[in-house]
Design a protein around this motif. Structure first.
Motif, mmCIF file in Angstrom:
data_model
loop_
_atom_site.group_PDB
_atom_site.id
_atom_site.type_symbol
_atom_site.label_atom_id
_atom_site.label_comp_id
_atom_site.label_asym_id
_atom_site.label_seq_id
_atom_site.Cartn_x
_atom_site.Cartn_y
_atom_site.Cartn_z
ATOM 1 N N PHE A 158 -10.883 7.786 4.760
ATOM 2 C CA PHE A 158 -11.773 8.709 4.077
ATOM 3 C C PHE A 158 -12.696 7.735 3.276
ATOM 4 O O PHE A 158 -12.748 6.578 3.373
ATOM 5 C CB PHE A 158 -10.826 9.581 3.030
ATOM 6 N N GLY A 201 -10.730 10.520 -1.758
ATOM 7 C CA GLY A 201 -10.619 9.993 -2.916
ATOM 8 C C GLY A 201 -9.480 10.328 -3.799
ATOM 9 O O GLY A 201 -8.604 11.135 -3.498
ATOM 10 N N ARG A 236 -2.713 9.571 -6.384
ATOM 11 C CA ARG A 236 -2.045 8.236 -6.618
ATOM 12 C C ARG A 236 -1.606 8.108 -7.941
ATOM 13 O O ARG A 236 -2.307 8.274 -9.151
ATOM 14 C CB ARG A 236 -3.360 7.054 -6.508
ATOM 15 N N ARG A 273 -0.300 0.836 -0.821
ATOM 16 C CA ARG A 273 -0.225 1.856 -2.226
ATOM 17 C C ARG A 273 -0.482 1.188 -3.415
ATOM 18 O O ARG A 273 -0.961 1.969 -4.374
ATOM 19 C CB ARG A 273 0.717 3.064 -2.112
HETATM 20 S S1 SF4 Z 1 -5.371 7.586 -1.918
HETATM 21 FE FE1 SF4 Z 1 -5.462 6.209 -0.384
HETATM 22 S S2 SF4 Z 1 -5.256 7.325 1.689
HETATM 23 FE FE2 SF4 Z 1 -6.100 8.513 -0.275
HETATM 24 S S3 SF4 Z 1 -8.149 8.470 -0.365
HETATM 25 FE FE3 SF4 Z 1 -7.634 6.825 -1.524
HETATM 26 S S4 SF4 Z 1 -7.419 5.104 -0.340
HETATM 27 FE FE4 SF4 Z 1 -7.448 6.924 0.987
#
Ligand code: SF4
Length: 470
Positions: A158, A201, A236, A273
């Motif tokens: 992305f 994002g 996240r 991650r």
């Molecule tokens: S959390 Fe990880 S997978 Fe999701 S947009 Fe951000 S970098 Fe990409």
């Protein structure tokens, strides 16, 4: 390599997709040929000659039967290569087909397995029920993309910039979004805004005052009185704080996502991650404490080093948190992702058991076991499937499925997936879709991916939308 000569190139894309479904690990090349050219298989190259003298469905049925016989494989989705199999079922139901007639049609036309037919029927009925109050013709949904993340995950393709290096441009970026919101306010004032989705994002990389600025602007400029759902992806956990949650709650956010992908620390580290399982659990509990009663979690099946036992473990751990909505992705290795590079170089450390080291058939078997673990785990938590889509390069030719508790399904997810309503998308790397009524044609325009170019060319981004909706 598999080389396929076809007598007409009009179905080349479909033929290629179907061969790839059987031979996902080898290169497949489809070559239009006049028919007098003949070449036998040689070395490790397999050659097919396909005469296109029938319609597309017949052609795909014939190829499926041929490849199924030669490889001894049956594909769960039969010869369907599109990404929206549930849409076919929805259309059939709309045309007045009974469930049994749908079953017969899916079996006879596409050779779909009984299991996937039942899944599609369940989802199509649920989608129709969930969308029954949506105004397809006169409504629209809004997507706002925040292209910043704490760090970049290895599998990501992305638009995602590390917030640490880009924090100084966020305020200007928000100003550009406000310009786009002004365009929407002016041009969609006679339309009903049904859902708002802020994704990325990771939108929660924004500071609390920036989240407040964005959401307040949306409320000031747009008529949000009919909005049924306001989602903010908070994927996240390393971006979530109590203050951000309080700000979102205060400003009417109804749904958030807190995404583990896996509940195993080793896997999280392997895929970049940069947060632990404990951080995830703490963020989830914090969101509950702050009153969020619709929390989505995403997991990915087929991550390097994982098999069905790891998925079973992840589901057990997720069950303890009791989310309202769970999205189960099958890993699609996308070009441009760091993970694709690693796999290409065969450098991934699969710790001796990961699916990337398995052969094609073994991978499909492992994937089907992982899907079974995930769907049984979801059912065990009281979550029912409500949308489904497939991607190119998806592991084992399977699918991504969203599960939710009654009354908690993400409406926007269905709308974007089934392409039944216009979605106006703001921000870098987003795609706006104009849908001309249920089942009607679809036109698109995109915003450039590069965040700095997006800001420089903001007037052009708005002009593209103006033309699309003129
Ligand atoms: S959390 Fe990880 S997978 Fe999701 S947009 Fe951000 S970098 Fe990409």
């Amino acid at each position: 390599m598999v080389k396929v000569y076809i007598s007409q190139d009009k179905y080349a894309y479909d033929v290629h997709s179907l061969f790839k479904a059987f031979f996902s690990k080898v290169d497949v090349k489809v070559v239009p040929s006049s028919g007098d050219f003949f070449e036998d298989s040689c070395g490790d190259e397999i050659v097919y000659h396909i005469d296109v003298d029938v319609d597309k469905n017949e052609l795909k049925r014939n190829i499926y039967k041929l490849l199924s016989k030669e490889t001894g494989k049956e594909l769960p989705w039969g010869n369907l290569t599109g990404i929206r199999p549930t849409r076919i079922v929805m259309n059939l139901l709309d045309e007045g087909y009974t469930d049994d007639e749908v079953r017969a049609y899916m079996k006879d036309t596409y050779f779909v397995s009984d299991e996937k037919i039942e899944l599609s029927l369940l989802i199509a009925h649920r989608e129709k029920e969930i969308l029954k109050d949506i105004d397809y013709e006169n409504g629209y949904s809004l997507y706002i993309g925040i292209p910043f993340c704490p760090t970049r995950c290895l599998y990501c393709s992305f638009t995602a910039y590390p917030i640490g290096a880009y924090a100084n441009i966020v305020d200007n970026y928000l100003s550009c979004l406000e310009k786009e919101i002004d365009y929407v306010a002016e041009n969609f004032k006679d339309k009903t805004l049904d859902t708002i989705y802020i994704g990325g994002g990771t939108p929660t990389t924004l500071e609390p005052h920036q989240i407040e600025r964005l959401l307040s602007y949306v409320y000031d400029k747009l008529d949000t009185s009919k909005v049924k759902e306001l989602t903010v992806e908070s994927g996240r956990p390393d971006s979530i704080t109590r203050e951000k949650l309080q700000t979102m709650k205060k400003l009417g956010v109804t749904r958030i996502s807190v995404n583990p992908q896996s509940m195993k620390d080793e896997t999280l580290e392997l895929i970049g991650r940069r947060h632990s399982v404990k951080e995830l659990v703490d963020a989830f509990k914090l969101a509950r404490e702050e009153g969020f009663d619709n929390i989505n979690m995403d997991i990915i099946l087929g991550l390097p080093g994982e098999d069905e036992r790891d998925v079973a473990y992840t589901m057990e751990e997720i069950k303890k948190l009791n989310p309202d909505d769970l999205t189960v992705h099958s890993l699609a290795i996308k070009r441009g992702s760091k993970l694709a590079e690693i796999l290409l170089e065969k450098k991934a450390d699969a710790k001796g058991k990961g699916n990337i080291l398995h052969g094609e058939e073994e991978e499909a078997l492992v994937m089907s076991k992982m899907i079974k673990e995930a769907s049984e785990g979801a059912a065990d938590m009281g979550l029912l499937p409500y949308y489904l889509y497939r991607q190119k390069n998806i592991s084992g030719n399977y699918e991504n499925t969203g599960y939710a508790r009654e009354g908690k399904a993400g409406i926007y997810n269905i709308l974007i997936n089934e392409e039944v309503q216009s979605i106006v998308a703001l921000g870098a790397g987003t795609v706006t879709k104009r849908v001309y009524g249920f089942g009607g044609r679809i036109e698109r325009c995109d915003n450039v991916k590069d965040v700095k170019l997006y800001m420089e060319q903001i007037d052009d981004m708005i002009e593209r939308k103006r033309q699309l909706f003129s």
